[in-house]
Design a protein around this motif. Sequence first.
Motif, PDB file in Angstrom:
ATOM      1  N   SER A  43       0.826  -1.217   0.000  1.00  0.00           N
ATOM      2  CA  SER A  43       0.000   0.000   0.000  1.00  0.00           C
ATOM      3  C   SER A  43       0.852   1.256   0.000  1.00  0.00           C
ATOM      4  CB  SER A  43      -0.926  -0.010   1.227  1.00  0.00           C
ATOM      5  OG  SER A  43      -1.808  -1.106   1.186  1.00  0.00           O
ATOM      6  N   ILE A  44       1.935   1.244   0.793  1.00  0.00           N
ATOM      7  CA  ILE A  44       2.814   2.420   0.864  1.00  0.00           C
ATOM      8  C   ILE A  44       3.397   2.733  -0.513  1.00  0.00           C
ATOM      9  CG2 ILE A  44       4.958   3.346   1.821  1.00  0.00           C
ATOM     10  CD1 ILE A  44       4.403   1.658   4.333  1.00  0.00           C
ATOM     11  N   LEU A  45       3.974   1.708  -1.146  1.00  0.00           N
ATOM     12  CA  LEU A  45       4.624   1.915  -2.438  1.00  0.00           C
ATOM     13  C   LEU A  45       3.613   2.205  -3.538  1.00  0.00           C
ATOM     14  CD1 LEU A  45       7.331  -0.886  -2.214  1.00  0.00           C
ATOM     15  CD2 LEU A  45       7.725   1.581  -2.188  1.00  0.00           C
ATOM     16  N   ASN A  46       2.473   1.534  -3.490  1.00  0.00           N
ATOM     17  CA  ASN A  46       1.442   1.759  -4.506  1.00  0.00           C
ATOM     18  C   ASN A  46       0.902   3.181  -4.439  1.00  0.00           C
ATOM     19  OD1 ASN A  46      -1.821   1.378  -5.197  1.00  0.00           O
ATOM     20  ND2 ASN A  46      -0.431   0.340  -6.587  1.00  0.00           N
ATOM     21  N   ASN A  47       0.672   3.685  -3.232  1.00  0.00           N
ATOM     22  CA  ASN A  47       0.189   5.067  -3.077  1.00  0.00           C
ATOM     23  C   ASN A  47       1.222   6.077  -3.589  1.00  0.00           C
ATOM     24  OD1 ASN A  47      -2.274   4.350  -1.957  1.00  0.00           O
ATOM     25  ND2 ASN A  47      -1.509   4.405   0.142  1.00  0.00           N
ATOM     26  N   TYR A  48       2.499   5.808  -3.284  1.00  0.00           N
ATOM     27  CA  TYR A  48       3.551   6.681  -3.798  1.00  0.00           C
ATOM     28  C   TYR A  48       3.542   6.702  -5.326  1.00  0.00           C
ATOM     29  CZ  TYR A  48       6.337   8.515   0.063  1.00  0.00           C
ATOM     30  OH  TYR A  48       6.782   9.244   1.127  1.00  0.00           O
ATOM     31  N   CYS A  49       3.483   5.521  -5.923  1.00  0.00           N
ATOM     32  CA  CYS A  49       3.554   5.423  -7.385  1.00  0.00           C
ATOM     33  C   CYS A  49       2.353   6.078  -8.059  1.00  0.00           C
ATOM     34  CB  CYS A  49       3.674   3.954  -7.808  1.00  0.00           C
ATOM     35  SG  CYS A  49       5.265   3.208  -7.369  1.00  0.00           S
ATOM     36  N   LYS A  50       1.183   5.966  -7.451  1.00  0.00           N
ATOM     37  CA  LYS A  50      -0.001   6.633  -8.012  1.00  0.00           C
ATOM     38  C   LYS A  50       0.174   8.145  -8.011  1.00  0.00           C
ATOM     39  CE  LYS A  50      -3.479   3.123  -6.904  1.00  0.00           C
ATOM     40  NZ  LYS A  50      -4.645   2.772  -6.038  1.00  0.00           N
ATOM     41  N   ASN A  51       0.678   8.680  -6.907  1.00  0.00           N
ATOM     42  CA  ASN A  51       0.867  10.135  -6.819  1.00  0.00           C
ATOM     43  C   ASN A  51       2.003  10.606  -7.721  1.00  0.00           C
ATOM     44  OD1 ASN A  51      -1.167  10.823  -4.863  1.00  0.00           O
ATOM     45  ND2 ASN A  51       0.073   9.816  -3.312  1.00  0.00           N
ATOM     46  N   ILE A  52       3.055   9.796  -7.834  1.00  0.00           N
ATOM     47  CA  ILE A  52       4.162  10.145  -8.734  1.00  0.00           C
ATOM     48  C   ILE A  52       3.672  10.187 -10.177  1.00  0.00           C
ATOM     49  CG2 ILE A  52       6.330   9.266  -9.702  1.00  0.00           C
ATOM     50  CD1 ILE A  52       7.001   8.259  -6.869  1.00  0.00           C
ATOM     51  N   TYR A  53       2.796   9.264 -10.527  1.00  0.00           N
ATOM     52  CA  TYR A  53       2.224   9.257 -11.873  1.00  0.00           C
ATOM     53  C   TYR A  53       1.398  10.523 -12.115  1.00  0.00           C
ATOM     54  CZ  TYR A  53      -0.717   7.900 -15.833  1.00  0.00           C
ATOM     55  OH  TYR A  53      -1.381   7.873 -17.038  1.00  0.00           O
ATOM     56  N   GLY A  63       3.318  13.651 -12.936  1.00  0.00           N
ATOM     57  CA  GLY A  63       3.940  13.718 -14.252  1.00  0.00           C
ATOM     58  C   GLY A  63       5.292  13.058 -14.394  1.00  0.00           C
ATOM     59  N   SER A  64       5.755  12.326 -13.363  1.00  0.00           N
ATOM     60  CA  SER A  64       7.087  11.724 -13.432  1.00  0.00           C
ATOM     61  C   SER A  64       7.108  10.341 -14.055  1.00  0.00           C
ATOM     62  CB  SER A  64       7.698  11.662 -12.026  1.00  0.00           C
ATOM     63  OG  SER A  64       7.841  12.952 -11.491  1.00  0.00           O
ATOM     64  N   GLY A  65       5.947   9.794 -14.383  1.00  0.00           N
ATOM     65  CA  GLY A  65       5.890   8.486 -15.029  1.00  0.00           C
ATOM     66  C   GLY A  65       5.317   7.416 -14.128  1.00  0.00           C
ATOM     67  N   ASN A  66       5.179   6.221 -14.693  1.00  0.00           N
ATOM     68  CA  ASN A  66       4.618   5.081 -13.964  1.00  0.00           C
ATOM     69  C   ASN A  66       5.746   4.242 -13.372  1.00  0.00           C
ATOM     70  OD1 ASN A  66       3.042   3.024 -12.980  1.00  0.00           O
ATOM     71  ND2 ASN A  66       2.779   2.020 -14.965  1.00  0.00           N
ATOM     72  N   PHE A  67       5.871   4.257 -12.060  1.00  0.00           N
ATOM     73  CA  PHE A  67       6.895   3.491 -11.366  1.00  0.00           C
ATOM     74  C   PHE A  67       6.354   2.165 -10.841  1.00  0.00           C
ATOM     75  CE2 PHE A  67       8.856   7.544 -11.623  1.00  0.00           C
ATOM     76  CZ  PHE A  67      10.225   7.370 -11.433  1.00  0.00           C
TER      77      PHE A  67
END
Length: 399
Positions: free
Chosen positions: A5-15, A18-22
Amino acid sequence: MGYHSILNNYCKNIYLIGSGNFWSDERETGDDKSILYRLYRTILFSTYAFVTILEIMAALFGEFPEDEASDSVTFAVSHTIVMIKIFSVVLNKELVRSMNQDMIKACEKYEEEAVVLETYRSVKINAISYFATVYGSAACFCFEGYRKMKAGSHFVTVVTFYPGFEDDSTSATMFRVFTTVVLFLMLMTMFLTVDSFTMAYLIMLKYKFITLRHYFERLRLEFDEINKSGNTRLAAEKLANGLVEGIVMHQELLKLGKNIDKAFGTVIAMQLCQSSGSAVSLLLQIALSDQLTFIASMKIIFFVLALFFLLGLFLCNAGEITYQASLLSDAIFYCGWHACPPLPPPHRNHQRLVRHACAQALRPPVMKAFKMIDLTYGTFLTVLRATYSVFALFYAQNK
């Protein structure tokens, strides 16, 4: 709330920023290969680069009063470093994608709910605290710009080559407001994609090592329980299998630490330079200027606080990884191997397993900046002392 959940939430917000899909599964975050998203990312990052170039030009060629000239140098240096940090993470996107899955799977079978909740709490508190210092500093820059406008000058936060100091036209005012919006967007990209993401990875790896230590400690308790029941052979077999599994998990964490260094090493190294270098310049502004207002002083104090708070998060959590990893050797050594009867082949030899595991644990990972500066508590204190020493030297020369 687990590591997923921690990493998924980060990646959603990073996407979204505008920084891309991590994240490995595009269905959970979004497709960063679509034409629309690529256009959005190109416009966003081009705008960041354009404003940063204008800041550098202002620092080199602009003619501004003393306070704005100082701000132009501060922004030019800081935002250039921010751009380097952002691009260093974006270029390692594929590595970060694989790291996300490795972080989730490492020791997953033996995670304790209390440790996972403590990980989430630590990430949340540190991220919120850093967010407050960063945007507190930005808010002070805005308040100071508003004060100047009320005093008969013009509104300004980010000092750029265009418009000039004497230009108070409508287009100049609109451009200054535009650069302020860009500043807040850039800070959000920096916060999500780079700084707090790096910090979260360091915190999670620290707690993974704690989970592994607890695993070896439970291994001893399970061995004692089975051994007391009289089934020494079963206890010895379970201990041998447990040691092998623990060694494999330890190797996974060591590999994860090396990948974190590859993906975020530039971020930490650049932050080390920025915190030590920019802080001296900012502190001198406070010490040597007789005309700073309260808000102007606060914007500098918040800026310095944000720089050192982030550096402290990086170095102290990296140092904590080394410390927690160093505790593994004792947990392995006291697992109960000495009470095991020798097992015939093809069973593994307990003494050999323990020797191998302890030898590996006696070399805890030490993260480095520029591959030579240890990221530890001691380094953080050294940077603080060195920064103050340089500040005191320049202050004495300029008095």
